[in-house]
Design a protein around this motif. Structure first.
Motif, PDB file in Angstrom:
ATOM      1  N   UNK A  45      58.235 -18.154  30.033  1.00 29.29           N
ATOM      2  CA  UNK A  45      56.938 -18.696  30.419  1.00 29.29           C
ATOM      3  C   UNK A  45      56.793 -18.541  31.925  1.00 29.29           C
ATOM      4  N   UNK A  46      55.710 -17.915  32.339  1.00 31.00           N
ATOM      5  CA  UNK A  46      55.514 -17.754  33.776  1.00 31.00           C
ATOM      6  C   UNK A  46      54.189 -17.099  34.060  1.00 31.00           C
ATOM      7  N   UNK A  47      53.704 -17.251  35.287  1.00 31.57           N
ATOM      8  CA  UNK A  47      52.388 -16.689  35.628  1.00 31.57           C
ATOM      9  C   UNK A  47      52.464 -15.176  35.787  1.00 31.57           C
ATOM     10  N   UNK A  48      51.325 -14.543  35.990  1.00 29.77           N
ATOM     11  CA  UNK A  48      51.284 -13.107  36.254  1.00 29.77           C
ATOM     12  C   UNK A  48      52.152 -12.766  37.446  1.00 29.77           C
ATOM     13  N   UNK A  49      52.921 -11.695  37.311  1.00 28.49           N
ATOM     14  CA  UNK A  49      53.745 -11.245  38.425  1.00 28.49           C
ATOM     15  C   UNK A  49      55.101 -11.922  38.499  1.00 28.49           C
ATOM     16  N   UNK A  50      55.413 -12.786  37.518  1.00 30.43           N
ATOM     17  CA  UNK A  50      56.687 -13.508  37.550  1.00 30.43           C
ATOM     18  C   UNK A  50      57.875 -12.578  37.311  1.00 30.43           C
ATOM     19  N   UNK A  51      57.602 -11.438  36.695  1.00 30.49           N
ATOM     20  CA  UNK A  51      58.702 -10.518  36.373  1.00 30.49           C
ATOM     21  C   UNK A  51      59.026 -10.499  34.887  1.00 30.49           C
ATOM     22  N   UNK A  52      58.147 -11.052  34.061  1.00 29.38           N
ATOM     23  CA  UNK A  52      58.403 -11.114  32.618  1.00 29.38           C
ATOM     24  C   UNK A  52      58.441  -9.724  31.989  1.00 29.38           C
ATOM     25  N   UNK A  54      58.829  -6.826  33.419  1.00 25.91           N
ATOM     26  CA  UNK A  54      59.953  -6.046  33.945  1.00 25.91           C
ATOM     27  C   UNK A  54      61.225  -6.403  33.197  1.00 25.91           C
ATOM     28  N   UNK A  55      61.417  -7.700  32.950  1.00 23.15           N
ATOM     29  CA  UNK A  55      62.588  -8.142  32.200  1.00 23.15           C
ATOM     30  C   UNK A  55      62.544  -7.605  30.775  1.00 23.15           C
ATOM     31  N   UNK A  56      61.374  -7.687  30.158  1.00 24.52           N
ATOM     32  CA  UNK A  56      61.252  -7.220  28.780  1.00 24.52           C
ATOM     33  C   UNK A  56      61.554  -5.737  28.649  1.00 24.52           C
ATOM     34  N   UNK A  57      61.122  -4.957  29.638  1.00 23.98           N
ATOM     35  CA  UNK A  57      61.372  -3.510  29.544  1.00 23.98           C
ATOM     36  C   UNK A  57      62.851  -3.197  29.706  1.00 23.98           C
ATOM     37  N   UNK A  58      63.541  -4.017  30.501  1.00 22.93           N
ATOM     38  CA  UNK A  58      64.995  -3.813  30.590  1.00 22.93           C
ATOM     39  C   UNK A  58      65.656  -4.173  29.260  1.00 22.93           C
ATOM     40  N   UNK A  59      65.188  -5.273  28.666  1.00 19.20           N
ATOM     41  CA  UNK A  59      65.750  -5.675  27.370  1.00 19.20           C
ATOM     42  C   UNK A  59      65.444  -4.619  26.308  1.00 19.20           C
ATOM     43  N   UNK A  60      64.263  -4.047  26.387  1.00 22.05           N
ATOM     44  CA  UNK A  60      63.874  -3.020  25.415  1.00 22.05           C
ATOM     45  C   UNK A  60      64.638  -1.718  25.637  1.00 22.05           C
ATOM     46  N   UNK A  61      65.469  -1.687  26.658  1.00 24.89           N
ATOM     47  CA  UNK A  61      66.318  -0.526  26.939  1.00 24.89           C
ATOM     48  C   UNK A  61      65.508   0.731  27.245  1.00 24.89           C
TER      49      UNK A  61
END
Ligand SMILES: Nc1ncnc2c1ncn2[C@@H]1O[C@H](COP(=O)(O)OP(=O)(O)O)[C@@H](O)[C@H]1O
Ligand SMILES: [Mg+2]
Lengths: 319, 269
Positions: A45-52, A54-61
């Motif tokens: 949970x976080x506002x726009x630009x929090x890095x969510x 970016x994190x998801x794309x790393x998790x998605x490999x």
């Protein structure tokens, strides 16, 4: 390494330690620790630009990590990307549906990328169209679908390989309330079926509805972690009293009024209202009136994750 | 961090074959337009330039690299140039679209597929387009007496595929590296157009004068045009043919790595 042992014993689906992501000089994710276990619904949970994302794309490999460590399904995305991706379902924030294919073909073609045999893909596609209520639209063009339908199609697509882990980046952003509820219902059914969900959102109600556990993310860092209820108990009070006092002018009466009620509980002074964090809202209202203050509007409500976020960051989630 | 040879993952063949259904839908959607572009327009060229314009040009083999008519001179070069045009067409807007507009590549790499598989499947499709377009073109021209041996046209066909694939790889790599489609304008005006006009398709490059003749010899298209023409006219200078072939194969290999690395960088952020 203890990381590996933990992974093996509790079936860790995602294990991140000090995970970072930079784009040039800019650091979007600044060292986060995440553990997601099989069967849970986990939220960022976080506002726009929090890095969510970016994190998801790393998790998605699909996006290489810039620092720290990351394990998905016990594997390293840097070396086992294809094997990991074969077991993930990904619903990206931006639509990546193929506008030139019809609804059904979007699912069918995607299923073929996973090497699923034709007959099997065909039966899964029928099943998934049914699940997301798009059977009647099977032959429709993607561009003729509503936003909510596109989202549901993307979710159906992400399920075609029967994933162990489903990643949903802002699944309901931009949808009208009714479409959101339809989608939540479908995600809830997936959760009941035991699919591990990872959801990012900047809607606190979405996080509360869907997530067993979540992290509050802001500016590339994790500010807090827990179940929605734990977070509220830890960082807020049971009730919140919202006080509104007419038009404010440059002398800023909000600040002046705030001084008069600051003993009633923790305060958040927003441009249009004052929030008083105290377990008993009625008592707060009574005391406000006792002190000769006359708010034009009062509201007592339960605390939400929005209040948690405000406490942790001093800002509101949606701005 | 991105490596061309990962430890795990699908073989190049498996990953490419998994996209067959996708490319089949692309084919079904585009073949009609392809017919116009691939066969009708080049036929206009042959008629206008080869037959009508050629009527004004003396068929002197000494001046036309061994061709007995201007039509026979121009045909092998036209087909080779056409191969380049098709390859460029298939690796410019379609690539930028998949990266930037439709974002289909992003959905593809969310699966076990990797950039090299996407490039390989795309290249196979380009090869298919080249084979059908150049193949039919050559068949249609056969009755006009422009081929001097029965086996030459087959090797000429091979060299047309080769020059097409050389451009496919080089241009694909370019398309993965640019941010805006206006860069295609530069490619068309400063690349494709001068190559088309000055690589020996329409007139012998010896007409260009010694300096520009050597410049023309350095372009990949000339190697394809020359190879195609030598085979069609049965005027093969084998050492030169070998050199032409080596240059084109080298361009295909360079194009492959240039494309894969370009797509890997573009999709990894
Ligand atoms: N490819 C990129 N290149 C440069 N900066 C990026 C890129 N992707 C994201 N960012 C930046 O990283 C920050 C976090 O973005 P993002 O992960 O999309 O956040 P969120 O999903 O929480 O809104 C933002 O400031 C964004 O501008
Ligand atoms: Mg995002």
């Amino acid at each position: 390494m203890p990381l590996y042992r933990v992974g093996a014993v509790t079936e860790s689906m995602i294990l991140a330690r000090g995970l970072r992501k930079s784009f040039g000089d800019f650091e979007a994710v600044k060292g986060i620790d995440v553990d997601v276990r099989r069967g849970e619904a986990f939220g960022f949970l976080g506002p726009n630009g929090a890095g969510k994302s970016s994190t998801m794309r790393m998790i998605a490999s699909v996006s290489p990590i810039s620092g720290g460590s990351l394990q998905i399904l016990g594997m390293d995305p840097a070396t086992d990307g294809p094997a990991i991706r074969g077991r993930l379902g990904v619903c990206p924030q931006e639509d990546t549906l193929d506008n030139e294919l019809n609804v059904r073909d979007n699912l069918y073609i995607y299923g073929r990328y996973f090497g699923i045999p034709k007959g099997e893909v065909n039966s899964r596609v029928d099943e998934l169209l049914e699940f997301v209520s798009l059977t009647e639209k099977a032959k429709a063009k993607v561009e003729d679908l509503s936003g909510g339908m596109k989202r549901r199609l993307t979710i159906a697509r992400s399920l075609v390989n029967r994933p162990d882990l489903l990643l949903l980046d802002e699944p309901t952003t931009g949808l009208d309330p009714q479409a959101r509820h339809v989608l939540w219902d479908q995600l809830f059914r997936l959760k009941q079926a035991g699919v591990t969900l990872v959801i990012t959102t900047h809607y606190m109600d979405e996080a509360e509805q869907l997530c067993d556990r979540l992290v509050v993310m802001d500016k590339g860092l994790i500010a807090a972690e827990g179940s929605p209820r734990q977070l509220i108990e830890e960082h807020s009070t049971r009730e919140v009293t919202e006080l509104r006092f007419g038009i404010t002018d440059e002398t800023n009466p909000h600040e002046l009024i705030a001084e008069k009620v600051e003993d009633l509980g923790r305060l958040e002074v927003l441009p249009d209202r004052i929030l008083v964090y105290s377990p008993d809202g009625e008592e707060v209202i009574a005391k406000v009136h006792e002190r000769g203050l006359d708010p034009i509007g009062v509201l007592v409500r339960r605390s939400t994750l929005e209040d948690v976020f405000l406490k942790l960051t001093g800002r509101t989630l949606v701005d | 961090m991105a490596s061309t040879v990962p430890d795990t993952g699908l073989s190049l063949v498996t990953g490419t074959l998994r996209q067959t259904d996708y490319w089949w839908t692309v084919f079904k959607r585009t073949w009609k337009g392809g017919v116009i572009n691939s066969f009708v327009s080049p036929l206009f060229y042959v008629v206008a330039m080869g037959v009508l314009l050629g009527g004004f040009i003396a068929g002197d083999p000494a001046k036309l690299e061994g061709a007995t008519s201007y039509l026979a001179f121009i045909v092998p070069g036209l087909v080779a140039t056409h191969a380049m045009t098709i390859a460029v067409g298939e690796t410019t807007y379609p690539v930028m679209g998949a990266v930037k507009w439709h974002k289909t590549y992003y959905s593809m790499i969310a699966t076990p597929l990797e950039p090299r598989h996407l490039v390989a499947a795309h290249m196979m499709f380009v090869l298919f387009r080249l084979a059908t377009a150049c193949g039919v073109f050559m068949l249609v021209l056969a009755p006009f007496g422009v081929f001097e041996s029965w086996w030459g046209p087959f090797l000429a066909f091979g060299s047309q595929l080769l020059v097409g694939m050389a451009f496919a790889g080089l241009v694909y790599g370019y398309s993965t590296r640019i941010r805006s489609e206006s860069a295609f304008g530069v490619l068309f005006r400063l690349g494709v157009l001068p190559l088309t006009l000055f690589s020996g398709a329409f007139f012998p490059i010896s007409n260009l004068g010694p300096v520009l003749e050597w410049v023309a010899r350095l372009t990949p298209l000339w190697h394809g045009v020359n190879l195609s023409r030598m085979f069609c006219l049965d005027t093969v200078d084998w050492p030169l043919a070998a050199l032409n072939a080596v240059v084109l194969v080298a361009a295909v290999v360079v194009g492959w790595f240039w494309s894969v690395s370009g797509l890997e960088q573009r999709l990894a952020d």
